[in-house]
Design an enzyme around this catalytic site. Structure first.
Site, short mmCIF file in Angstrom:
data_model
loop_
_atom_site.label_atom_id
_atom_site.label_comp_id
_atom_site.label_asym_id
_atom_site.label_seq_id
_atom_site.Cartn_x
_atom_site.Cartn_y
_atom_site.Cartn_z
N GLY A 45 -34.82 -66.97 84.41
CA GLY A 45 -34.23 -65.65 85.09
C GLY A 45 -33.90 -65.06 84.79
CD GLN A 50 -28.46 -63.97 81.10
OE1 GLN A 50 -29.18 -64.10 82.47
NE2 GLN A 50 -28.47 -65.07 79.90
CB CYS A 106 -28.83 -69.78 78.54
SG CYS A 106 -27.63 -67.99 79.53
CG LEU A 107 -32.93 -65.38 78.65
CD1 LEU A 107 -33.96 -64.13 78.99
CD2 LEU A 107 -34.53 -66.00 77.75
CG HIS A 148 -29.40 -71.58 84.13
ND1 HIS A 148 -28.44 -72.40 83.18
CD2 HIS A 148 -28.97 -70.18 83.68
CE1 HIS A 148 -28.99 -71.71 82.04
NE2 HIS A 148 -29.07 -70.00 82.14
CD GLU A 149 -30.39 -67.18 85.86
OE1 GLU A 149 -29.49 -65.93 85.20
OE2 GLU A 149 -31.17 -67.88 84.73
CG HIS A 152 -25.78 -66.40 83.76
ND1 HIS A 152 -25.17 -66.49 82.73
CD2 HIS A 152 -27.07 -67.10 83.60
CE1 HIS A 152 -25.65 -67.06 82.02
NE2 HIS A 152 -27.01 -67.13 82.45
NI NI Z 1 -28.68 -68.23 82.13
#
Ligand code: NI
Length: 192
Positions: A45, A50, A106-107, A148-149, A152
């Protein structure tokens, strides 16, 4: 085009993102770039903050997870085969079902993975990439990634769910990430 991913510590990861309208500049190209960025960094995701855009847009592909499960794990996650979707101006209307643990990463926070508790099921209202409205219910891993997304675009991160002691133990690693002192095999950006 692969975009650099904003590292932990940036202000934009802590802001509530803004709704967009169909005339948003180069939206299709932006979504394409987000897919490319997500897949090239092996993410499941990616949310617009991000990639340094303060807008309510995220993409996710939970099918990847089911494709990679071992045979004996499939029974553990009956909510397959997963989905690949774009979410615009999303609002989660309902969180229900039993809470369960799943190991998240998480990226924007590379090399940290933690077991996080979240509810099993969500009801979400969103627009797809053609700005058509949907209200849908998702479960399990798919609902997990969406939550999770979604966090963000609400300015929230998965580490916020950790107990204070656990969080404290991660602090020096988090500081290293924010300063770029962590070796990562995808492009990142380090901003205030
Ligand atoms: Ni993340």
């Amino acid at each position: 085009m692969i975009l650099p991913i904003v590292a932990y510590g940036a202000h934009i990861l802590r802001k509530e993102a803004k709704n967009i309208t169909p005339d948003y500049d180069n939206l299709n190209a932006l979504i394409e770039d987000m897919w490319e960025t997500m897949y090239s960094s092996n993410g499941v995701g990616l949310a617009a903050p991000q990639i340094n855009k303060n807008i309510r847009l995220f993409v996710m592909d939970s099918a990847q997870i089911f494709d990679n499960l071992e045979e004996d794990e499939l029974g553990k996650y009956p909510d397959g085969p997963g989905i690949k979707k774009v979410f615009i101006n999303a609002i989660i209307k309902e969180y229900t079902g039993e809470e369960w643990l799943y190991n998240e990463g998480c990226l924007s926070i590379p090399k940290i993975r933690e077991d996080i508790v979240r509810p099993q099921t969500i009801v979400i209202e969103y627009l797809d990439e053609n700005f058509l409205p949907h209200t849908e219910t998702f479960n399990g891993i798919t609902a997990r990634i969406i939550q999770h997304e979604y966090d963000h675009i609400q300015g929230k991160l998965f580490i916020d769910y950790l107990k204070p002691l656990k969080r404290k133990l991660l602090q020096s690693k988090l500081t290293d990430i924010s300063k770029g002192k962590m070796k990562v095999d995808y492009k990142m950006m380090f901003i205030k």
